[in-house]
Design a protein around this motif. Structure first.
Motif, short mmCIF file in Angstrom:
data_model
loop_
_atom_site.label_atom_id
_atom_site.label_comp_id
_atom_site.label_asym_id
_atom_site.label_seq_id
_atom_site.Cartn_x
_atom_site.Cartn_y
_atom_site.Cartn_z
N LEU A 37 0.90 -1.30 0.06
CA LEU A 37 -0.03 -0.12 -0.51
C LEU A 37 1.03 1.41 -0.12
O LEU A 37 0.49 2.27 -0.71
CB LEU A 37 -0.72 0.01 1.00
CG LEU A 37 -1.92 -1.15 1.68
CD1 LEU A 37 -2.67 -1.19 2.89
CD2 LEU A 37 -3.23 -0.83 -0.11
N TRP A 38 1.74 1.02 0.66
CA TRP A 38 2.76 2.78 0.89
C TRP A 38 3.18 2.30 -0.89
O TRP A 38 3.34 4.07 -1.00
CB TRP A 38 3.45 2.15 2.19
CG TRP A 38 4.82 3.52 1.63
CD1 TRP A 38 4.88 4.08 3.06
CD2 TRP A 38 5.88 3.25 0.93
NE1 TRP A 38 6.19 5.14 2.28
CE2 TRP A 38 6.70 4.46 1.56
CE3 TRP A 38 6.42 2.73 0.20
CZ2 TRP A 38 7.87 4.77 1.10
CZ3 TRP A 38 7.97 2.88 -0.52
CH2 TRP A 38 8.69 3.72 0.01
N PHE A 39 3.81 1.60 -1.07
CA PHE A 39 3.85 1.48 -2.69
C PHE A 39 3.17 1.94 -3.44
O PHE A 39 3.58 2.83 -4.10
CB PHE A 39 4.05 0.05 -2.91
CG PHE A 39 4.92 -0.78 -4.25
CD1 PHE A 39 7.16 0.17 -4.19
CD2 PHE A 39 5.50 0.07 -5.23
CE1 PHE A 39 7.54 0.45 -5.59
CE2 PHE A 39 5.89 -0.20 -6.39
CZ PHE A 39 6.90 -0.29 -6.59
N GLU A 40 2.05 2.00 -3.70
CA GLU A 40 1.29 2.08 -4.64
C GLU A 40 1.06 3.48 -3.92
O GLU A 40 1.35 4.68 -5.06
CB GLU A 40 0.04 1.89 -3.80
CG GLU A 40 -0.10 0.14 -4.66
CD GLU A 40 -1.13 -0.53 -4.39
OE1 GLU A 40 -1.97 0.33 -3.59
OE2 GLU A 40 -1.74 -1.88 -5.07
N ASP A 41 1.19 4.24 -3.01
CA ASP A 41 1.10 5.87 -2.36
C ASP A 41 1.86 6.49 -2.88
O ASP A 41 1.78 7.91 -3.76
CB ASP A 41 1.00 5.72 -0.79
CG ASP A 41 -0.57 5.14 -0.54
OD1 ASP A 41 -1.60 5.33 -1.43
OD2 ASP A 41 -0.53 4.64 0.30
N ALA A 42 3.00 6.07 -2.50
CA ALA A 42 4.32 6.40 -3.24
C ALA A 42 4.90 6.17 -4.58
O ALA A 42 5.03 7.83 -5.47
CB ALA A 42 5.58 5.50 -2.58
N GLU A 43 3.96 5.34 -5.23
CA GLU A 43 4.64 5.41 -7.02
C GLU A 43 3.04 6.54 -7.52
O GLU A 43 3.93 7.44 -8.50
CB GLU A 43 4.17 4.33 -7.21
CG GLU A 43 3.74 4.39 -8.93
CD GLU A 43 3.91 3.49 -9.33
OE1 GLU A 43 2.88 1.59 -8.72
OE2 GLU A 43 4.58 2.50 -10.56
N PHE A 44 1.59 6.69 -6.60
CA PHE A 44 1.16 7.62 -7.15
C PHE A 44 1.00 9.53 -5.90
O PHE A 44 0.15 9.97 -6.50
CB PHE A 44 -0.22 7.54 -7.44
CG PHE A 44 -0.41 6.18 -8.07
CD1 PHE A 44 -0.45 6.22 -10.02
CD2 PHE A 44 -0.43 5.29 -8.27
CE1 PHE A 44 -0.74 5.33 -10.54
CE2 PHE A 44 -0.19 3.54 -8.80
CZ PHE A 44 -0.56 4.11 -10.00
N ALA A 45 2.05 9.11 -5.99
CA ALA A 45 2.61 11.34 -4.90
C ALA A 45 2.33 12.04 -5.79
O ALA A 45 2.97 11.88 -6.89
CB ALA A 45 3.26 10.72 -4.06
N GLU A 46 1.89 13.65 -5.33
CA GLU A 46 1.98 14.56 -6.36
C GLU A 46 3.10 14.30 -6.14
O GLU A 46 3.98 14.74 -7.60
CB GLU A 46 1.09 15.88 -5.59
CG GLU A 46 -0.26 15.41 -5.71
CD GLU A 46 -0.76 16.47 -4.96
OE1 GLU A 46 -0.31 17.39 -4.88
OE2 GLU A 46 -2.16 16.95 -4.49
N GLU A 47 4.53 14.70 -5.31
CA GLU A 47 6.24 14.93 -5.62
C GLU A 47 6.59 13.26 -5.93
O GLU A 47 6.12 12.20 -5.26
CB GLU A 47 6.39 14.93 -4.25
CG GLU A 47 6.28 17.10 -4.07
CD GLU A 47 6.20 17.46 -4.66
OE1 GLU A 47 7.30 17.27 -5.75
OE2 GLU A 47 5.58 19.33 -5.18
N PRO A 48 7.24 13.20 -6.66
CA PRO A 48 8.01 12.09 -7.04
C PRO A 48 8.92 11.61 -5.77
O PRO A 48 9.17 12.43 -5.18
CB PRO A 48 8.82 12.73 -8.02
CG PRO A 48 8.51 13.69 -8.72
CD PRO A 48 7.48 14.24 -7.51
N THR A 49 8.68 10.54 -5.81
CA THR A 49 9.32 9.54 -4.13
C THR A 49 10.92 9.77 -4.81
O THR A 49 11.43 8.76 -5.65
CB THR A 49 8.59 7.95 -4.10
OG1 THR A 49 7.40 8.58 -3.69
CG2 THR A 49 9.71 7.98 -2.73
N SER A 50 11.84 9.88 -4.40
CA SER A 50 13.11 9.54 -4.25
C SER A 50 13.57 8.53 -4.43
O SER A 50 13.01 7.61 -3.49
CB SER A 50 13.78 10.88 -3.46
OG SER A 50 13.66 10.38 -1.86
N LEU A 51 15.18 7.73 -4.45
CA LEU A 51 15.52 6.58 -4.71
C LEU A 51 16.11 6.57 -2.83
O LEU A 51 15.62 5.58 -2.20
CB LEU A 51 16.37 6.57 -5.49
CG LEU A 51 17.87 5.20 -5.17
CD1 LEU A 51 16.87 4.31 -5.74
CD2 LEU A 51 18.94 5.69 -6.56
#
Length: 284
Positions: A37-51
């Motif tokens: 679920l965290w992964f999905e949220d991070a993937e569609f977050a407004e701000e790109p999730t950093s490495l």
């Protein structure tokens, strides 16, 4: 990102495996669901999730799995160690086997008395027979070759008594004849797994061993029978029949030779008829 997702699915695979219970599925199952679920949220977050964020989440997940799955990883480590010990033991046994068989020392430069060479030749021949019975054909052939080498060395053949020369001849005949049978057995196995092309080299080696026997014992019935079989398998039916007829000169009533003669006669007749049909189509 990909590393985190791959790790989650790898752990799920462990959970579904035979030792999955050791990973405390009641704890890790829900935890992995939350990671996805965290992964999905991070993937569609407004701000790109950093490495760096993905890397930190991966580390957090790995730490949790190691913490909750201590028994699982300890068992894996034990099994790995046991496997490595088993492989090491097998490798050592193979090294010892090769040493005992002389497989790592084909060149024998030892200075030995003629009597010792004859004794070792007889010993190697008997060992080869035992290995043949155990269907270890490669090892048997190596022992037969060593036996032949012992009684073929110049320092041995140069001063043999007539009795010793006859003993050496018998050893060589037996070893060449048995080597031929080993190659025939290997050819049968190769034929089953790889077809005619795979078997052909073994039949050729068997025929060569038969040739060696005939140089020492032209009236040997077994070798005429075996070389005939090799010729037949190599598609040389005329040569196969010649060997059978030669054997029958020495043993006219031998049942195996007579059966082979009758069978080859039928095969040759069928071959002749097939050739006639081909020629009639070419020139009819």
């Amino acid at each position: 990102r990909n590393a985190l997702e791959a790790y989650v699915y790898k752990v799920r695979g462990w959970l579904d495996g035979k030792d999955g219970k050791l990973l405390k599925p009641e704890v890790l199952g829900p935890a992995l669901d939350k990671v996805l679920l965290w992964f999905e949220d991070a993937e569609f977050a407004e701000e790109p999730t950093s490495l760096e964020v993905y890397t930190a989440k991966l580390q957090e997940t790995e730490d949790l799995v190691k913490q909750e799955g201590t028994e699982f990883f300890e068992k894996q480590a034990r099994e790995r160690e046991e496997s490595e010990r088993a492989l090491a033991k097998a490798a050592e046994e193979e090294r010892q086997r090769r040493k005992d068989l002389g497989m790592d020392a084909d060149k024998d430069d030892r200075h030995m008395k003629k009597e010792d060479r004859l004794r070792l030749a007889a010993k190697n021949k008997d060992e080869g027979n035992d290995m043949f019975k155990a269907q270890k054909f490669d090892d048997a052939i190596r022992r037969y070759k060593k036996a032949i080498d012992h009684v073929s060395r110049p320092e041995v053949t140069s001063n043999m008594t007539p009795d010793e020369a006859e003993e050496a001849r018998k050893i060589k005949v037996s070893c060449h004849l048995n080597s031929a049978q080993c190659y025939i057995k290997a050819a049968d196995t190769a034929m089953t797994s790889g077809g005619k092309n795979a078997a052909e080299p073994f039949y050729k080696k068997a025929k060569n061993s038969c040739d060696d026997v005939l140089e020492l014992d032209a009236e040997n019935i077994k070798v005429h029978f075996r070389r005939s079989l090799c010729w037949e398998k190599l598609g040389e039916l005329d040569h196969a029949m010649k060997d059978i007829k030669q054997g029958l000169k020495f043993q006219p009533e031998d049942a195996d030779l007579k059966k082979s003669r009758d069978r080859l006669e039928r095969m040759l007749q069928k071959q002749k008829e097939g050739q006639k049909k081909v020629f009639s189509k070419m020139f009819g």
